[in-house]
Design an enzyme around this catalytic site. Structure first.
Site, PDB file in Angstrom:
ATOM      1  N   GLU A 135       0.624  -1.269   0.007  1.00  0.00           N
ATOM      2  CA  GLU A 135       0.013   0.047   0.112  1.00  0.00           C
ATOM      3  C   GLU A 135       0.870   1.344  -0.124  1.00  0.00           C
ATOM      4  O   GLU A 135       0.670   2.230   0.871  1.00  0.00           O
ATOM      5  CB  GLU A 135      -0.912  -0.004   1.108  1.00  0.00           C
ATOM      6  CG  GLU A 135      -1.895  -1.152   1.419  1.00  0.00           C
ATOM      7  CD  GLU A 135      -2.889  -1.192   2.416  1.00  0.00           C
ATOM      8  OE1 GLU A 135      -2.753  -0.286   3.135  1.00  0.00           O
ATOM      9  OE2 GLU A 135      -3.631  -2.051   2.361  1.00  0.00           O
ATOM     10  N   GLU A 170      -5.225  -8.556   0.737  1.00  0.00           N
ATOM     11  CA  GLU A 170      -6.070  -8.345   2.022  1.00  0.00           C
ATOM     12  C   GLU A 170      -7.276  -8.243   1.809  1.00  0.00           C
ATOM     13  O   GLU A 170      -7.554  -7.466   0.688  1.00  0.00           O
ATOM     14  CB  GLU A 170      -5.193  -7.007   2.594  1.00  0.00           C
ATOM     15  CG  GLU A 170      -4.023  -7.214   3.293  1.00  0.00           C
ATOM     16  CD  GLU A 170      -3.520  -5.898   4.225  1.00  0.00           C
ATOM     17  OE1 GLU A 170      -4.610  -5.013   4.351  1.00  0.00           O
ATOM     18  OE2 GLU A 170      -2.365  -5.616   4.094  1.00  0.00           O
TER      19      GLU A 170
HETATM   20  O1  IFM Z   1      -4.085  -3.078   8.964  1.00  0.00           O
HETATM   21  C1  IFM Z   1      -4.230  -2.839   7.847  1.00  0.00           C
HETATM   22  C2  IFM Z   1      -2.868  -3.296   7.109  1.00  0.00           C
HETATM   23  O2  IFM Z   1      -1.686  -2.786   7.666  1.00  0.00           O
HETATM   24  C3  IFM Z   1      -2.814  -2.464   5.654  1.00  0.00           C
HETATM   25  N1  IFM Z   1      -4.264  -2.701   4.941  1.00  0.00           N
HETATM   26  C4  IFM Z   1      -5.270  -2.223   5.871  1.00  0.00           C
HETATM   27  C5  IFM Z   1      -5.347  -2.965   7.051  1.00  0.00           C
HETATM   28  C6  IFM Z   1      -6.585  -2.594   7.778  1.00  0.00           C
HETATM   29  O3  IFM Z   1      -6.822  -1.086   7.951  1.00  0.00           O
END
Ligand code: IFM
Length: 454
Positions: free
Chosen positions: A168, A350
């Site tokens: 990210e 994710e």
């Molecule tokens: O916890 C975070 C992760 O570190 C990066 N993506 C989003 C998740 C939830 O906010």
């Protein structure tokens, strides 16, 4: 039924994801250096309740038990990140072998349990020494990252096949450098643009470094991508949504897949110009084996007097983060990215939801909303695959409740509950639902292979 087994290929990878600072703890052990998140947490008022990652889930010591849980869950793969300050306490220079030893042990434990490691090199824990020397706004940090990538790949690349350079980059650049809500807490748009460029550049260099050290490696980058929908079909709202898509999605997708920044973002192009040297965009657009996509929600955008503004959808369900539950958004982003950028493969690196879980009298956690969320989003992935998106795997965020950055431990994303005072683990109902889903996929009848049929 939303989860039709036939929409998932038989070699689809089912996983769970985590990140170093959010779970490891052991912040002062075995020579680990300070990271920007240690410094940020120690700054009063930055993290809710003064929480820190000093202990987190204590994964550093408890990983054998957690790998046992992963095995019980039936995971094909586990996504974790490597803490740069464990490997280079000062960011570059002398390697801390004890830091690498930890990841050696973890990788061996995973492989011993039949679980494929997916390693992310950077999930936001920049060594503080590099921040003090200029941080990611400085090009030297990109050089240091490529050195770090080469050292880690040389050590683990005989066993780790899947590598993710950055997690990210939009979040690290903007939330950490323009909005000041994440480490290192800067509040300067020009810094954010420089950071984003150096993350992209270092990504390209790291891909080459990993492939040099481990020629069979499969390498990608993870972007947080979400669909931006216009609030109405007026040209103004459509333009506003396109603009926000440019700022958050295309600003990363275009350099990676097309070797150029999106031309419509004029102010951004002015800011990034001075940082772009000959060859940078060629480096950033090195062909990838896969794109990682993190997705949780969607955005609705309207034109406003001061520019595009995000508007809410009060009728929808929202998670404890205030994020709208909108599985079609994952479907739409997958289909759109596949169509516009044609990545060789996509992993959902994710997806998940925070809800205010409680343990009831029987000690269990009946997280009905999370289970429903996961079921609906996985269903959306299946539809995207049926629609032609080359999705090869799905990682639930997260295996464990963990340190949710500026929210500290107040947001629970895990499918395993962590009782932070005792650090005990309690699989939630969603854990058992995911376990049963994975088991049913394995036992689902498969179409006869063309070889067997011949
Ligand atoms: O916890 C975070 C992760 O570190 C990066 N993506 C989003 C998740 C939830 O906010």
């Amino acid at each position: 039924m939303t989860n039709d087994p036939s929409s998932f290929p038989s070699d689809f990878v089912w996983g769970a994801a985590t990140a170093s600072y959010q779970i490891e703890g052991a912040a002062h052990e075995d020579g680990r250096g300070e990271s920007v998140w240690d410094r940020f947490c120690a700054t009063p008022g930055k993290v809710r309740g003064g929480d820190t990652g000093e202990v987190a889930c204590d994964f550093y010591h408890r990983y054998p038990d957690d790998v046992r849980l992963m095995k019980e869950l039936g995971l094909d793969a586990f996504r974790f990140s490597i803490a740069w300050p464990r490997v280079f306490p000062e960011g570059r220079g002398t390697v801390n072998e004890k830091g690498l030893d930890f990841y050696d042990r973890l990788v061996d434990e995973l492989l011993g349990a039949g679980i494929e490691p997916f390693a992310t090199l950077f999930h936001w824990d920049t060594p503080q020494a590099l921040e003090d020397a200029g941080g990611w706004p400085a090009r030297e940090t990109a050089e240091a990252f490529a050195e770090y990538a080469e050292v880690v790949a040389a050590r683990l690349g005989d066993r780790v096949r899947h590598w993710i350079t950055h997690n990210e980059p939009w979040v690290y650049a903007w939330i950490g450098h323009a909005w000041g809500l994440h480490a290192p807490g800067r509040t300067n748009e020009a810094d954010a643009v420089a950071v984003a460029h150096h993350l992209l550049l270092s990504h390209g260099w790291a891909v080459e470094a990993i492939r040099r050290a481990s020629p069979d490696a499969r390498v990608g980058i993870t972007l947080n991508l979400a669909q931006f929908y216009p609030a109405t079909d007026t040209p103004e709202d459509e333009a506003a949504a396109y603009h926000r898509d440019g700022q958050d999605n295309r600003w990363f997708l275009d350099p990676i897949f097309r070797g150029s920044y999106p031309a419509d973002l004029l102010e951004r192009n002015e800011l990034v110009g001075p940082h772009v040297r000959d060859g940078d965009l060629e480096a950033a657009s090195v062909p990838l084996d896969f794109l990682g996509i993190n997705n949780y929600s969607r955005f609705i955008v309207a034109a406003g007097a001061d520019g595009p503004k995000t508007v809410g959808n009060p009728d929808a369900q929202h998670t404890d983060m205030g994020w709208e539950v909108y599985p079609d958004g994952l479907h739409d982003v997958l289909v759109r990215v596949a169509r516009d950028y044609e990545p060789a493969a996509i992993y959902i690196t994710e997806n998940g939801a925070a809800f205010p879980d409680v343990r009831v009298h029987d000690g269990a956690v009946h997280d009905v909303e999370r289970t429903a969320y996961l079921e609906s989003y996985i269903g959306a992935v299946g539809r995207a695959i049926a629609g032609g998106a080359p999705v090869k795997g799905y990682f639930v965020w997260s295996l464990l409740d963990n340190f949710e950055w500026a929210f500290g431990y107040s947001k629970r994303f895990g499918i395993v509950y962590v009782d932070f005072p005792t650090l005990g683990r309690v699989p939630k109902d969603s854990f058992y639902w995911y376990r049963d889903l994975l088991a049913s996929r394995r036992s689902a009848p498969r179409p006869p292979s063309p070889i067997a049929a011949a």
